[in-house]
Scaffold this motif. Structure first.
Motif: not given
Length: 337
Positions: A158, A161, A166, A169, A194-195, A197, A279
């Motif tokens: 996170v 990114a 990004a 997230v 987009s991420l 996790e 994060s």
């Protein structure tokens, strides 16, 4: 008119070859359940993976798909999206695939902001190659490649990114299917890279690594579910809350102190500074008072790469009347005597 689809329509005829108890089964099922709700034709849906256990994913989806090469799925997906911007693309990758050999492609995907979705299956181990430590493995983890314990400090996906700018997230886990589906939908709705996790259990080589967050008896104290415009609270009786003293986060028992929920830290998923603070809630449970955040940690809008590229190409074509021969023989040449 788009044909109404069901989860079964997205199930392929391939035998699933994951170990019994693997968290990938849950992720696959949630994805097959979410896709019908997006109302996107199967022929416009593509899954592109790298190498690893997670990267078998395209075989099990009854859509277009490509099992590419180690760490390069974001690059392959970028070419696919630029060539056909109407496609809805999911990049399937693991912690080793994306953060080791694929680290360069991973960070530049966020910088460019191409409109596709990255699902990062994080089990903190190399499963396909039989249990070597990965870039996200805990420091001190003993494996076949680190029999005395890994010396490497782990990546925080996170934070990586967010550091790469990004635009979306989020984090979820395989053992919380309802939340996972919601995060998949949010990822799909985002315009840009987009991420998501996903904490995913590997029962063979790293079993129970996320038990502190998935066990229902422990989760209320170790995890916090963040929602936009809602106070950040957690605890067995939801009695704990987060506040900010300047930019310094603190945990308080707001019930005991008689503090109103409105006085707590209200999550704003568009605030990059607060997202970066969240994060950093990454220390191991038992060593920190801060819970691990799950949900949409950050979301913003920025122009997407393929649209900007197409605009540039159209501008160049409309403003350049030369033939190819004239371009090749243009003023940008010289002769070496």
């Amino acid at each position: 008119m788009i044909q109404e689809l069901t989860a079964k329509d997205f199930q392929s005829d391939q035998d699933i070859k994951w170990c019994p108890g693997c968290g990938d089964y849950s992720i696959l099922k949630q994805m097959q359940s979410v896709l019908p709700e997006l109302n996107i034709p199967r022929e416009n849906t593509v899954f592109i993976s790298g190498i690893g256990c997670s990267s078998r994913f395209p075989y099990y989806m009854n859509t277009y798909g490509l099992h590419s090469i180690h760490g390069r799925a974001p690059a392959v997906a970028a070419g696919t999206k630029i060539a056909n911007p109407d496609l809805h693309i999911w990049v399937i990758t693991g912690d080793g695939d994306s953060l080791s050999i694929g680290g360069n492609h991973f960070i530049h995907a966020f910088r460019r902001n191409i409109d596709y979705n990255i699902l990062l299956f994080n089990n903190e181990i190399y499963g396909l190659t039989k249990g070597q430590y990965s870039p996200t493995s805990k420091q001190g983890l003993k494996t076949k490649s680190s029999p005395y314990g890994s010396l490497d400090h782990p990546f925080n996906p996170v934070a990586v990114a967010l550091g790469a700018d990004a635009t979306f997230v989020a984090r979820s886990m395989d053992r919380d299917p309802q939340h996972l589906r919601e995060m998949m939908k949010r990822s799909a709705q985002h315009k840009g890279t987009s991420l998501l996790e996903i904490y995913q259990n590997c029962p063979i080589f790293n079993d129970g690594i996320f038990e502190e967050f998935t066990d229902k008896k422990k989760r209320p104290r170790t995890s916090i579910y963040v929602e936009h415009d809602k106070p950040l609270t957690f605890g067995f009786d939801n009695e704990l809350g987060l506040i900010l003293d300047g930019i310094q986060p603190k945990v308080i028992d707001y019930v005991e102190l008689g503090v109103s929920e409105n006085e707590l830290w209200i999550h704003d998923e568009h605030d990059i500074t607060k997202a970066q603070i969240l994060s950093q809630f990454f220390d191991e449970p038992g060593t920190t008072e801060f819970p691990r955040p799950f949900g949409v940690i950050y979301s913003t809008e920025r122009p997407i790469y393929e649209e900007e590229l197409l605009n540039q190409v159209n501008f160049a074509v409309s403003n350049n009347k030369q033939s190819l021969d004239e371009l090749l023989a243009g003023s940008g040449t010289w002769v070496i005597e």
